[in-house]
Structure formats: C-alpha cells, structure tokens
Design a protein around this motif. Structure first.
Motif, PDB file in Angstrom:
ATOM      1  N   ARG A 148       0.836  -1.211   0.000  1.00 43.77           N
ATOM      2  CA  ARG A 148       0.000   0.000   0.000  1.00 43.77           C
ATOM      3  C   ARG A 148       0.868   1.259   0.000  1.00 43.77           C
ATOM      4  N   GLU A 149       1.927   1.250   0.789  1.00 46.13           N
ATOM      5  CA  GLU A 149       2.807   2.413   0.836  1.00 46.13           C
ATOM      6  C   GLU A 149       3.577   2.568  -0.479  1.00 46.13           C
ATOM      7  N   LEU A 150       4.034   1.465  -1.028  1.00 46.29           N
ATOM      8  CA  LEU A 150       4.753   1.507  -2.299  1.00 46.29           C
ATOM      9  C   LEU A 150       3.857   2.068  -3.401  1.00 46.29           C
ATOM     10  N   ALA A 151       2.577   1.781  -3.349  1.00 47.91           N
ATOM     11  CA  ALA A 151       1.635   2.269  -4.354  1.00 47.91           C
ATOM     12  C   ALA A 151       1.488   3.787  -4.327  1.00 47.91           C
ATOM     13  N   LYS A 152       1.914   4.420  -3.249  1.00 45.43           N
ATOM     14  CA  LYS A 152       1.902   5.884  -3.184  1.00 45.43           C
ATOM     15  C   LYS A 152       2.988   6.484  -4.071  1.00 45.43           C
ATOM     16  N   TYR A 153       4.019   5.702  -4.366  1.00 48.57           N
ATOM     17  CA  TYR A 153       5.170   6.180  -5.128  1.00 48.57           C
ATOM     18  C   TYR A 153       5.225   5.618  -6.550  1.00 48.57           C
ATOM     19  N   VAL A 154       4.607   4.483  -6.750  1.00 49.37           N
ATOM     20  CA  VAL A 154       4.723   3.769  -8.026  1.00 49.37           C
ATOM     21  C   VAL A 154       3.322   3.524  -8.591  1.00 49.37           C
TER      22      VAL A 154
END
Length: 79
Positions: free
Chosen positions: A31-37
C-alpha cells in the motif's frame, strides 16, 4: 476473463478492496509503495504469483524485496 472483483488478483485485493493477502506488514508495504509507483508498474515489478500459495520463506523474501523497492522510491522522491 476475470471480472475484476475481490479474489481475482492479489494487488487489486490489497489496493482496491483493502483485503489482507499476505500479512499485515507485507500488505502495508504494498500500500505504501503504491503511493510512489503507479499500479501498472507494480504489476510488472513485483512477482505476486505466489500470493495464494505462500510459505514463510517466500514471504520473507517478498517483504525484503518490497522494502528495498519502497526505500529506493522514497529516496528517489527526495531527490
């Protein structure tokens, strides 16, 4: 062709249906990675094929991979 509902794909389940697929830590890293990618890049860059048949060793490796990608993306965003 899949309908795009819950249970069709682990990434969709985590990001769109707020389901738990792996474990809390791993799901939150995604979920956090989806904020950047963008989501389409996540599909290409993470092997999620083991989502529904995962053992502890695979989970540890996936967490490591996700954390490395997240740290890379955070550092890139700072630049």
């Amino acid at each position: 062709m899949a309908a795009g509902g819950p249970g069709d794909h682990p990434l969709k389940d985590i990001l769109h249906f707020d389901m738990n697929v792996y474990d809390t830590e791993c799901d939150n890293l995604i979920r956090e990675l989806a904020k950047y990618v963008p989501e389409n890049i996540l599909y290409q860059s993470i092997d999620l094929s083991t989502a529904f048949n995962i053992d502890e060793t695979i989970l540890i490796d996936l967490k490591k991979e996700l954390l490395e990608k997240l740290n890379f993306e955070k550092n890139k965003a700072k630049s």
